[in-house]
Design a protein around this motif. Structure first.
Motif, PDB file in Angstrom:
ATOM      1  N   ASP A   1       0.842  -1.189   0.000  1.00  0.00           N
ATOM      2  CA  ASP A   1       0.000   0.000   0.000  1.00  0.00           C
ATOM      3  C   ASP A   1       0.880   1.243   0.000  1.00  0.00           C
ATOM      4  N   SER A   2       0.314   2.334  -0.433  1.00  0.00           N
ATOM      5  CA  SER A   2       0.991   3.623  -0.310  1.00  0.00           C
ATOM      6  C   SER A   2       0.740   4.174   1.080  1.00  0.00           C
ATOM      7  N   VAL A   3       1.688   4.938   1.584  1.00  0.00           N
ATOM      8  CA  VAL A   3       1.456   5.574   2.881  1.00  0.00           C
ATOM      9  C   VAL A   3       0.404   6.659   2.720  1.00  0.00           C
ATOM     10  N   TRP A   4      -0.364   6.876   3.767  1.00  0.00           N
ATOM     11  CA  TRP A   4      -1.473   7.815   3.676  1.00  0.00           C
ATOM     12  C   TRP A   4      -0.995   9.267   3.683  1.00  0.00           C
ATOM     13  N   LEU A   5       0.207   9.493   4.223  1.00  0.00           N
ATOM     14  CA  LEU A   5       0.698  10.861   4.384  1.00  0.00           C
ATOM     15  C   LEU A   5       1.852  11.116   3.427  1.00  0.00           C
ATOM     16  N   LYS A   6       1.695  12.083   2.555  1.00  0.00           N
ATOM     17  CA  LYS A   6       2.772  12.521   1.678  1.00  0.00           C
ATOM     18  C   LYS A   6       3.331  13.831   2.231  1.00  0.00           C
ATOM     19  N   SER A   7       4.643  13.903   2.338  1.00  0.00           N
ATOM     20  CA  SER A   7       5.238  15.078   2.971  1.00  0.00           C
ATOM     21  C   SER A   7       6.625  15.347   2.412  1.00  0.00           C
ATOM     22  N   GLY A   8       6.858  16.597   2.061  1.00  0.00           N
ATOM     23  CA  GLY A   8       8.185  17.013   1.651  1.00  0.00           C
ATOM     24  C   GLY A   8       9.150  17.083   2.811  1.00  0.00           C
ATOM     25  N   LEU A   9       8.628  16.980   4.040  1.00  0.00           N
ATOM     26  CA  LEU A   9       9.481  17.017   5.222  1.00  0.00           C
ATOM     27  C   LEU A   9      10.099  15.651   5.522  1.00  0.00           C
ATOM     28  N   LEU A  10       9.561  14.608   4.884  1.00  0.00           N
ATOM     29  CA  LEU A  10      10.053  13.253   5.124  1.00  0.00           C
ATOM     30  C   LEU A  10      10.879  12.783   3.936  1.00  0.00           C
ATOM     31  N   PRO A  11      11.998  12.100   4.178  1.00  0.00           N
ATOM     32  CA  PRO A  11      12.777  11.565   3.059  1.00  0.00           C
ATOM     33  C   PRO A  11      11.964  10.570   2.240  1.00  0.00           C
ATOM     34  N   GLN A  12      12.277  10.479   0.964  1.00  0.00           N
ATOM     35  CA  GLN A  12      11.516   9.622   0.069  1.00  0.00           C
ATOM     36  C   GLN A  12      11.557   8.165   0.509  1.00  0.00           C
TER      37      GLN A  12
ATOM     38  N   ASP B   1       0.245   1.528   6.837  1.00  0.00           N
ATOM     39  CA  ASP B   1       0.667   2.901   7.171  1.00  0.00           C
ATOM     40  C   ASP B   1       2.180   3.074   7.305  1.00  0.00           C
ATOM     41  N   GLY B   2       2.953   2.024   7.052  1.00  0.00           N
ATOM     42  CA  GLY B   2       4.403   2.181   7.235  1.00  0.00           C
ATOM     43  C   GLY B   2       4.707   2.572   8.670  1.00  0.00           C
ATOM     44  N   TRP B   3       5.484   3.645   8.837  1.00  0.00           N
ATOM     45  CA  TRP B   3       5.829   4.129  10.183  1.00  0.00           C
ATOM     46  C   TRP B   3       4.956   5.304  10.596  1.00  0.00           C
ATOM     47  N   LEU B   4       3.859   5.530   9.862  1.00  0.00           N
ATOM     48  CA  LEU B   4       3.183   6.811  10.006  1.00  0.00           C
ATOM     49  C   LEU B   4       1.769   6.710  10.557  1.00  0.00           C
ATOM     50  N   SER B   5       1.604   5.942  11.623  1.00  0.00           N
ATOM     51  CA  SER B   5       0.319   5.969  12.334  1.00  0.00           C
ATOM     52  C   SER B   5       0.501   5.390  13.727  1.00  0.00           C
ATOM     53  N   ALA B   6      -0.404   5.775  14.619  1.00  0.00           N
ATOM     54  CA  ALA B   6      -0.389   5.233  15.979  1.00  0.00           C
ATOM     55  C   ALA B   6      -0.713   3.740  15.966  1.00  0.00           C
ATOM     56  N   ASP B   7      -1.603   3.317  15.054  1.00  0.00           N
ATOM     57  CA  ASP B   7      -1.944   1.897  14.962  1.00  0.00           C
ATOM     58  C   ASP B   7      -0.716   1.067  14.602  1.00  0.00           C
ATOM     59  N   SER B   8       0.086   1.565  13.669  1.00  0.00           N
ATOM     60  CA  SER B   8       1.317   0.864  13.289  1.00  0.00           C
ATOM     61  C   SER B   8       2.265   0.747  14.473  1.00  0.00           C
TER      62      SER B   8
ATOM     63  N   SER C   1       9.581   9.140  13.234  1.00  0.00           N
ATOM     64  CA  SER C   1       8.116   9.064  13.304  1.00  0.00           C
ATOM     65  C   SER C   1       7.600   9.606  14.634  1.00  0.00           C
ATOM     66  N   PRO C   2       6.749  10.628  14.605  1.00  0.00           N
ATOM     67  CA  PRO C   2       6.165  11.114  15.862  1.00  0.00           C
ATOM     68  C   PRO C   2       5.256  10.081  16.518  1.00  0.00           C
TER      69      PRO C   2
ATOM     70  N   PRO D   1      16.084  12.562  11.654  1.00  0.00           N
ATOM     71  CA  PRO D   1      16.528  11.454  10.810  1.00  0.00           C
ATOM     72  C   PRO D   1      17.934  11.012  11.177  1.00  0.00           C
ATOM     73  N   ALA D   2      18.238   9.756  10.936  1.00  0.00           N
ATOM     74  CA  ALA D   2      19.553   9.217  11.278  1.00  0.00           C
ATOM     75  C   ALA D   2      20.654   9.836  10.433  1.00  0.00           C
ATOM     76  N   GLU D   3      20.308  10.234   9.202  1.00  0.00           N
ATOM     77  CA  GLU D   3      21.321  10.769   8.299  1.00  0.00           C
ATOM     78  C   GLU D   3      21.595  12.252   8.514  1.00  0.00           C
ATOM     79  N   LYS D   4      20.850  12.882   9.420  1.00  0.00           N
ATOM     80  CA  LYS D   4      21.076  14.289   9.743  1.00  0.00           C
ATOM     81  C   LYS D   4      20.605  14.519  11.182  1.00  0.00           C
ATOM     82  N   ILE D   5      21.352  13.962  12.119  1.00  0.00           N
ATOM     83  CA  ILE D   5      20.950  13.989  13.526  1.00  0.00           C
ATOM     84  C   ILE D   5      20.980  15.421  14.059  1.00  0.00           C
ATOM     85  N   ASP D   6      19.890  15.819  14.656  1.00  0.00           N
ATOM     86  CA  ASP D   6      19.761  17.185  15.169  1.00  0.00           C
ATOM     87  C   ASP D   6      20.435  17.285  16.539  1.00  0.00           C
ATOM     88  N   ALA D   7      21.760  17.265  16.514  1.00  0.00           N
ATOM     89  CA  ALA D   7      22.547  17.357  17.753  1.00  0.00           C
ATOM     90  C   ALA D   7      23.930  17.887  17.395  1.00  0.00           C
TER      91      ALA D   7
END
Length: 520
Positions: free
Chosen positions: A250-261, A272-279, A349-350, A387-393
């Protein structure tokens, strides 16, 4: 070298496997010299020896499969042998084949195969000496019950998935159960040996008994909680198998330019991939069912290098970061062993971070006695969306950085970036630990089959199993430390030098130059 496992009755076959830690520990002790400054020369000597004469592999400082050839040395698992100090588990698992613990032919009926599984379970537990000590007995009672639950859940899930949601047709189920009970993967035998290793680590003082085993008020013992998670799993199992059979995620329900492809993928065909509370709420149940309850034990291999690093240090004065922590279940094991260690739990994922927060609060309520440990809500944990590839620290901001089950889901370029980021944010003298799926060369029995997991909507898995992780971390400025193998999981640890390698070489060159001048 791994002892030959006889193809005979399970009770006879288990015994030599249990002897591996004794011989392997001796070999690991001989390899400890690599940590005292002779590592680079030992690696070079070992590699030259093996490539010149593969049959000399058993005489070098680190164990390499005697049958290794120059071509086979391209396997990452075998390259690890030349870079890392080997924990005794590496030798134990290298040539272990679960199906060798079952007689050829065996029972063809479903009942017969389940009977063989039960006998192997009983005799394997006996071989570990589970009843010699009350604490050992408690450990085995809990973990065998745990595996029994997830085995039953897996069987029911297969019935539902294969019958389109009804309990009607079950004609294919015996074939599926063959892979669960006695197939080449032999999860039941893998489970027993993984539990044996886990208990050995506990006996060696690497970490304590699992806190969820010790705490009867844990919500996993709440029948309502268990039923809710099990029911959610049954529904998800049916949908997952439908997508897998159709090879259509399935496709993820949320499309976002803030998330890596790459992140906008429904890995494992999960909803839902990583993008839902149910997941997030179903993830632990799904993965533990897949591994028949041994996932926690495999992940606890990460605690071995953490323990070794923290010896003689005050955890309260250090900082740790978990990269891509998911639901944060493993973070509770870190906190339970070192409650005063400040821990930053990060994920992209929040929804999974919210589940991680829930797990941290549950641990804090049951195990910390309400003590204020700092961090969010006194749990001793902070939560960071990054993201792991650009850790905010900032650079060099953590003493310990670790990640579990992330790298096999990263595209190669992103994986390399994540390596550099982990190396960047750890302090000089600090520890980096990576725990992830086994790779080619780690387990000889899986080399020809390992790539098939990529068919489970894991688009980067085939590249991952061929990636030399030790080389990537060395290129990022870290030094290889220890390797631990735990069933289908491997743990690699690294240290960040207090003096960068280039500066170290310059110091040695200046010293050599001054010595030469003195001699003149």
């Amino acid at each position: 070298m791994m002892p030959v496992v006889a193809r005979s009755a399970p009770a006879l076959a288990w015994a030599p496997v249990m002897q591996v830690p004794v011989a392997a520990r001796s070999l690991a002790r001989r390899a400890h010299g690599r940590a005292t400054g002779v590592k680079a020369s030992a690696n070079a000597e070992a590699q030259a020896t093996v490539l010149a004469d593969p049959h000399m592999a058993t005489s070098v400082t680190t164990p390499v499969t005697p049958a290794a050839t120059p071509a086979a040395m391209t396997y990452p698992g075998l390259n690890d042998d030349l870079r890392f100090q080997q924990h005794w588990s590496v030798a134990m698992w290298r040539d272990f084949k679960a199906s060798d613990l079952f007689p050829e032919g065996g029972n063809s009926s479903l009942t017969g195969r389940l009977g063989e599984a039960a006998r192997s379970l009983r005799e394997g537990v006996t071989a570990t000496g589970a009843l010699k000590n009350i604490d050992h007995a408690r450990y085995w009672a809990y973990h065998v019950s745990r595996t029994s639950f997830f085995l039953l859940q897996a069987i029911v899930g297969l019935f539902i998935a294969q019958s389109g949601g009804s309990a009607g047709s079950a004609s294919a189920t015996p074939t599926k159960l063959e892979t669960i009970v006695t197939g080449a993967r032999g999860p039941l035998a893998e489970v027993l040996l993984m539990y044996y290793q886990d208990l050995q680590n506990i006996k060696e003082g690497k970490y304590g008994f699992p806190w969820d085993m010790e705490t009867v008020r844990h919500r996993q013992f709440n029948p309502l909680f268990v039923l809710q998670r099990a029911a959610a799993f049954m529904g998800e199992a049916r949908l997952t198998m439908q997508r897998k059979n159709a090879q259509q995620p399935d496709s993820v329900w949320l499309k976002s330019g803030l998330l890596p492809q790459y992140y906008q993928n429904t890995f494992h065909y999960q909803t839902d991939g990583w993008l839902s509370a149910d997941s997030a709420k179903i993830y632990e149940t799904s993965t533990e069912t897949l591994f028949l309850g041994r996932q926690d034990a495999m992940q606890r291999c990460t605690l071995v290098p953490l323990h070794d690093y923290l010896q003689g240090r005050d955890p309260a004065q250090l900082r740790a970061l978990e990269v891509a922590a998911g639901t944060g279940r493993f973070a509770t094991y870190v906190k339970d062993n070192w409650p005063t260690l400040p821990l930053t739990v990060s994920d992209l994922s929040p929804y999974y971070l919210a589940e991680a927060r829930s797990n941290a609060k549950h641990w804090h309520q049951l195990r910390a006695g309400g003590a204020w440990l700092g961090g969010a809500e006194g749990t001793g944990c902070d939560f960071l969306q990054t993201p792991a590839e650009k850790i905010d620290a900032p650079d060099a901001s953590f003493d310990i950085v670790y990640s579990i089950y992330l790298f096999h889901e990263l595209p190669p370029a992103i994986l390399r970036a994540a390596v550099r980021e982990m190396a960047r944010v750890v302090k000089p003298g600090g520890l980096v630990v990576l725990t992830d799926s086994q790779q080619l060369g780690d387990r000889s029995v899986f080399n020809s089959e390992m790539h098939k997991f990529g068919d489970f909507n894991e688009p980067y898995y085939r590249a991952y199993i061929q990636t030399d992780l030790g080389q990537l971390f060395e290129e990022a400025g870290l030094t290889c430390d220890t390797k631990v193998q735990g069933s289908s999981t491997k743990t690699l640890s690294f240290r960040k030098p207090t003096v960068p390698a280039t500066e170290g070489r310059a110091i040695l060159e200046r010293s050599f130059s001054m010595d030469s001048m003195d001699e003149e």
